[in-house]
Design a protein around this motif. Structure first.
Motif, mmCIF file in Angstrom:
data_model
loop_
_atom_site.group_PDB
_atom_site.id
_atom_site.type_symbol
_atom_site.label_atom_id
_atom_site.label_comp_id
_atom_site.label_asym_id
_atom_site.label_seq_id
_atom_site.Cartn_x
_atom_site.Cartn_y
_atom_site.Cartn_z
ATOM 1 N N LEU A 132 1.020 -1.344 0.258
ATOM 2 C CA LEU A 132 -0.081 0.146 0.299
ATOM 3 C C LEU A 132 1.037 1.679 0.134
ATOM 4 C CD1 LEU A 132 -2.556 -1.480 2.613
ATOM 5 C CD2 LEU A 132 -2.595 -1.228 0.277
ATOM 6 N N ILE A 133 0.287 2.067 -0.569
ATOM 7 C CA ILE A 133 1.225 3.322 -0.434
ATOM 8 C C ILE A 133 0.747 4.548 0.154
ATOM 9 C CG2 ILE A 133 1.427 5.719 -2.515
ATOM 10 C CD1 ILE A 133 0.734 3.964 -4.983
ATOM 11 N N GLU A 134 -0.596 5.205 1.068
ATOM 12 C CA GLU A 134 -1.163 5.421 2.640
ATOM 13 C C GLU A 134 -0.953 4.545 3.541
ATOM 14 O OE1 GLU A 134 -2.530 7.546 -1.477
ATOM 15 O OE2 GLU A 134 -3.087 5.237 -0.382
ATOM 16 N N HIS A 135 -0.299 4.321 4.388
ATOM 17 C CA HIS A 135 -0.632 3.507 5.868
ATOM 18 C C HIS A 135 -1.849 4.888 6.498
ATOM 19 C CE1 HIS A 135 2.171 1.052 3.474
ATOM 20 N NE2 HIS A 135 3.315 2.543 3.237
ATOM 21 N N GLY A 136 -2.118 4.203 7.889
ATOM 22 C CA GLY A 136 -2.729 4.354 8.325
ATOM 23 C C GLY A 136 -4.293 3.852 9.218
ATOM 24 N N SER A 137 -4.784 4.267 10.303
ATOM 25 C CA SER A 137 -6.307 3.079 10.814
ATOM 26 C C SER A 137 -6.787 4.681 11.581
ATOM 27 C CB SER A 137 -6.214 1.373 11.405
ATOM 28 O OG SER A 137 -4.617 2.380 12.775
ATOM 29 N N TYR A 138 -7.837 3.906 11.758
ATOM 30 C CA TYR A 138 -9.042 4.261 12.200
ATOM 31 C C TYR A 138 -9.750 3.440 13.033
ATOM 32 C CZ TYR A 138 -12.707 3.143 8.698
ATOM 33 O OH TYR A 138 -13.223 2.386 8.045
ATOM 34 N N THR A 139 -10.595 4.093 14.516
ATOM 35 C CA THR A 139 -11.128 3.455 14.996
ATOM 36 C C THR A 139 -13.011 3.675 14.587
ATOM 37 O OG1 THR A 139 -9.645 3.297 17.075
ATOM 38 C CG2 THR A 139 -12.238 2.073 17.358
ATOM 39 N N ASN A 140 -13.837 1.843 14.196
ATOM 40 C CA ASN A 140 -14.688 2.422 13.977
ATOM 41 C C ASN A 140 -15.383 1.879 14.407
ATOM 42 O OD1 ASN A 140 -15.081 -0.474 13.907
ATOM 43 N ND2 ASN A 140 -15.569 -0.757 11.847
ATOM 44 N N ARG A 141 -17.204 2.387 14.153
ATOM 45 C CA ARG A 141 -18.330 2.512 15.255
ATOM 46 C C ARG A 141 -18.535 1.084 16.045
ATOM 47 N NH1 ARG A 141 -22.902 2.698 10.848
ATOM 48 N NH2 ARG A 141 -23.064 0.054 11.025
ATOM 49 N N ASP A 142 -18.393 0.103 16.018
ATOM 50 C CA ASP A 142 -17.064 -1.166 16.585
ATOM 51 C C ASP A 142 -16.409 -1.554 17.426
ATOM 52 O OD1 ASP A 142 -20.065 -1.970 15.427
ATOM 53 O OD2 ASP A 142 -19.275 -2.507 13.484
ATOM 54 N N GLY A 143 -15.662 -0.222 17.608
ATOM 55 C CA GLY A 143 -14.274 -0.395 18.255
ATOM 56 C C GLY A 143 -13.378 -1.153 17.364
ATOM 57 N N ASN A 144 -13.984 -1.709 16.331
ATOM 58 C CA ASN A 144 -12.179 -2.348 15.451
ATOM 59 C C ASN A 144 -11.350 -1.575 14.946
ATOM 60 O OD1 ASN A 144 -13.755 -5.228 16.149
ATOM 61 N ND2 ASN A 144 -14.990 -4.297 14.775
ATOM 62 N N MET A 145 -10.452 -1.772 14.936
ATOM 63 C CA MET A 145 -9.207 -0.978 14.049
ATOM 64 C C MET A 145 -9.516 -1.405 12.466
ATOM 65 S SD MET A 145 -7.433 1.404 15.955
ATOM 66 C CE MET A 145 -6.810 1.582 14.975
ATOM 67 N N VAL A 146 -9.558 0.134 11.541
ATOM 68 C CA VAL A 146 -9.277 -0.198 10.624
ATOM 69 C C VAL A 146 -8.624 0.083 9.748
ATOM 70 C CG1 VAL A 146 -10.960 -0.088 8.313
ATOM 71 C CG2 VAL A 146 -12.253 -0.557 10.554
ATOM 72 N N HIS A 147 -7.997 -0.263 8.291
ATOM 73 C CA HIS A 147 -6.764 0.397 7.783
ATOM 74 C C HIS A 147 -7.775 2.221 6.924
ATOM 75 C CE1 HIS A 147 -4.075 1.563 5.254
ATOM 76 N NE2 HIS A 147 -2.920 0.677 5.733
ATOM 77 N N ARG A 148 -7.287 2.938 6.843
ATOM 78 C CA ARG A 148 -7.826 3.851 5.929
ATOM 79 C C ARG A 148 -8.120 3.862 4.353
ATOM 80 N NH1 ARG A 148 -8.752 7.788 8.761
ATOM 81 N NH2 ARG A 148 -7.878 8.557 11.022
ATOM 82 N N PRO A 149 -8.384 4.377 4.102
ATOM 83 C CA PRO A 149 -8.533 4.149 2.591
ATOM 84 C C PRO A 149 -6.965 4.140 2.281
ATOM 85 C CG PRO A 149 -10.382 5.136 2.919
ATOM 86 C CD PRO A 149 -9.522 5.119 4.102
ATOM 87 N N ALA A 150 -6.733 3.416 0.935
ATOM 88 C CA ALA A 150 -4.856 3.320 0.703
ATOM 89 C C ALA A 150 -5.477 3.425 -0.660
ATOM 90 C CB ALA A 150 -4.402 2.411 0.775
ATOM 91 N N HIS A 151 -3.726 3.331 -2.144
ATOM 92 C CA HIS A 151 -3.576 3.009 -3.048
ATOM 93 C C HIS A 151 -2.949 1.971 -3.047
ATOM 94 C CE1 HIS A 151 -5.402 6.949 -3.525
ATOM 95 N NE2 HIS A 151 -5.611 7.154 -5.262
ATOM 96 N N SER A 152 -2.477 0.234 -4.225
ATOM 97 C CA SER A 152 -1.787 -0.050 -3.568
ATOM 98 C C SER A 152 -1.064 0.281 -5.197
ATOM 99 C CB SER A 152 -2.772 -1.812 -3.792
ATOM 100 O OG SER A 152 -3.077 -1.348 -5.387
ATOM 101 N N LYS A 153 0.433 0.303 -4.592
ATOM 102 C CA LYS A 153 1.555 -0.226 -4.996
ATOM 103 C C LYS A 153 1.399 -1.039 -6.912
ATOM 104 C CE LYS A 153 4.765 0.502 -1.139
ATOM 105 N NZ LYS A 153 5.686 0.524 -0.605
ATOM 106 N N SER A 154 0.446 -2.339 -6.597
ATOM 107 C CA SER A 154 0.761 -3.058 -8.258
ATOM 108 C C SER A 154 -0.825 -2.846 -8.662
ATOM 109 C CB SER A 154 0.453 -3.908 -7.514
ATOM 110 O OG SER A 154 -0.318 -4.802 -6.661
ATOM 111 N N GLY A 155 -1.890 -1.880 -7.894
ATOM 112 C CA GLY A 155 -2.911 -0.996 -8.924
ATOM 113 C C GLY A 155 -3.755 -2.384 -8.550
#
Length: 93
Positions: A34-57
């Motif tokens: 992935l090009i972008e990194h990071g995560s957020y906590t969703n409404r269920d309390g789960n850590m979810v990766h933020r939207p990201a572009h893939s290097k390979s497409g």
């Protein structure tokens, strides 16, 4: 009546027995792909990766939607998916 009270007290004393399990590790994207990194906590309390572009497409593991800006979302709910990425282009899987 007494049994119901005992069950309630037991549930309150052991909240981890009734906690929602985290998503399986197999659904997590490979950060190296992935090009972008990071995560957020969703409404269920789960850590979810933020939207990201893939290097390979290619679609990264665990992606649930492709956003209109070409990034991939790993959202666990439809509401708000790709909201800052132009909206959902396509739902995956």
């Amino acid at each position: 009546m007494n049994r119901a009270i005992l069950l309630l007290l037991a549930a309150l004393a052991c909240p981890t027995l009734y906690a929602k399990a985290p998503p399986p590790a197999g659904n997590q994207p490979d950060e190296a792909q992935l090009i972008e990194h990071g995560s957020y906590t969703n409404r269920d309390g789960n850590m979810v990766h933020r939207p990201a572009h893939s290097k390979s497409g290619k679609v990264p593991q665990g992606a649930t939607a492709k956003c209109r800006d070409g990034s991939y979302s790993f959202s666990q709910h439809h509401r708000g998916t790709c909201s800052r990425h132009g909206g959902v282009s396509a739902w995956l899987g």
